[in-house]
Design an enzyme around this catalytic site. Structure first.
Site, PDB file in Angstrom:
ATOM      1  N   GLY A 244     -33.480 -57.318  22.273  1.00 47.66           N
ATOM      2  CA  GLY A 244     -32.910 -55.988  22.066  1.00 47.66           C
ATOM      3  C   GLY A 244     -33.826 -55.111  21.236  1.00 47.66           C
ATOM      4  O   GLY A 244     -34.396 -55.568  20.252  1.00 47.66           O
ATOM      5  N   THR A 245     -33.991 -53.874  21.639  1.00 48.58           N
ATOM      6  CA  THR A 245     -34.734 -52.864  20.889  1.00 48.58           C
ATOM      7  C   THR A 245     -34.105 -51.523  21.273  1.00 48.58           C
ATOM      8  O   THR A 245     -33.471 -51.440  22.323  1.00 48.58           O
ATOM      9  CB  THR A 245     -36.217 -52.840  21.271  1.00 48.58           C
ATOM     10  OG1 THR A 245     -36.309 -52.596  22.662  1.00 48.58           O
ATOM     11  CG2 THR A 245     -36.912 -54.162  20.972  1.00 48.58           C
ATOM     12  N   THR A 246     -34.195 -50.458  20.594  1.00 49.57           N
ATOM     13  CA  THR A 246     -34.935 -50.116  19.387  1.00 49.57           C
ATOM     14  C   THR A 246     -33.921 -49.654  18.341  1.00 49.57           C
ATOM     15  O   THR A 246     -32.899 -49.072  18.693  1.00 49.57           O
ATOM     16  CB  THR A 246     -35.937 -48.979  19.715  1.00 49.57           C
ATOM     17  OG1 THR A 246     -36.847 -49.426  20.716  1.00 49.57           O
ATOM     18  CG2 THR A 246     -36.676 -48.488  18.515  1.00 49.57           C
TER      19      THR A 246
END
Length: 279
Positions: A51-53
């Site tokens: 998962g990002t950001t």
């Protein structure tokens, strides 16, 4: 550790013996295999959703923490509507970047750690103390990080003692740094940070700060394929949270969608930004 309710109906002695105010210490002493860092992993690098950001920005009287909704696995989109920002307690929140499953588990353990401390000590940890506890938890995950399962969160909250919002960033070894003004982590952080660098100033209102972080996420999604921008068709919008002296608050879907639409409409008029329009 389960209570033996069939024989005596009593909890094991470990639950009734005074000990450390740290739940992690308690678990490590009585059932260490349940701690994420103590699990045995297979050899080699493991492919898992990431998962990002995550972005954050302070304003006079508080701090905003926000995250996009995309999780990726290699070049594939693993999930379009993952939640990456969670309340840690009444005045703080954690945004997760890295291996999604481990990060969510770490956040839940962190929430329990803070709750356990409050119940045992009868008082809440300082914001500095909370940041240090999270640093210890990240450090315990170093073995997994070396196998590609890193967790690198962003921690933000309202400091009641100093009466202001504060932001803490981390590296995979648990190293902690306090960020001033704004911060970002994750694959799109370089683009988000560049966006905030041009737009941030120390006298932002709460509304301006929430607009700033959503704008930064939009800019990150424009250049980073692992970051998801506002999805107007599926009604998926960034998660935006605000911490002030009144506590933790998450913006409603209606509030987030309004911010996203304002930014999207502005980009439709000036797709390359206002500077290009002046040239």
């Amino acid at each position: 550790m389960e209570p033996n309710i069939r024989s005596t109906g009593r909890l094991p002695a470990a639950f009734l013996t005074p000990g450390s105010s740290s739940f992690m210490d308690f678990l490590g002493a009585h059932q260490p295999e349940m701690l994420p860092g103590n699990r045995k992993l297979p050899d080699g690098v493991i492919e898992a959703p990431h998962g990002t950001t995550i972005v954050a920005a302070t304003f006079p009287g508080g701090v905003v923490l926000a995250g996009d909704r995309r999780a990726t696995m290699g070049n594939m989109i693993a999930q379009r509507d993952i939640e990456k920002v969670f309340p840690a307690d009444e005045y703080s929140a954690v945004g997760i970047a890295g291996t999604a499953g481990l990060a969510v588990e770490m956040v839940k353990l962190f929430q329990l750690e803070l709750e356990h401390f409050e119940k045992v000590e009868g008082a809440t940890l300082s914001l500095e103390g909370k940041a240090n506890r999270l640093s210890t938890m990240i450090r315990s995950n170093l073995g997994m990080a070396m196998q590609g399962l890193a967790v690198v969160p962003l921690f933000a909250g309202y400091d009641e003692a100093k009466e202001k919002g504060r932001i803490f960033s981390y590296d995979v070894t648990g190293g902690r740094s306090e960020e001033h003004g704004f911060a970002a982590t994750g694959s799109g952080s370089i683009f988000a940070r560049g966006s905030m660098k041009k737009l941030y100033h120390s006298k932002l209102t709460e509304e301006e700060a929430t607009t700033l972080v959503v704008q930064a996420l939009y800019d990150a999604a424009d250049d980073d394929s692992a970051t998801g921008g506002p999805d107007l068709y599926r009604h998926i919008y960034p998660i935006v949270t605000v911490m002030t002296d009144e506590g933790f608050r998450r913006l409603t879907d209606e509030e987030s969608s309004e911010l996203a639409r304002k930014i999207t409409n502005r980009r439709l008029e000036q797709p390359d930004g206002p500077r290009a329009a002046l040239l």
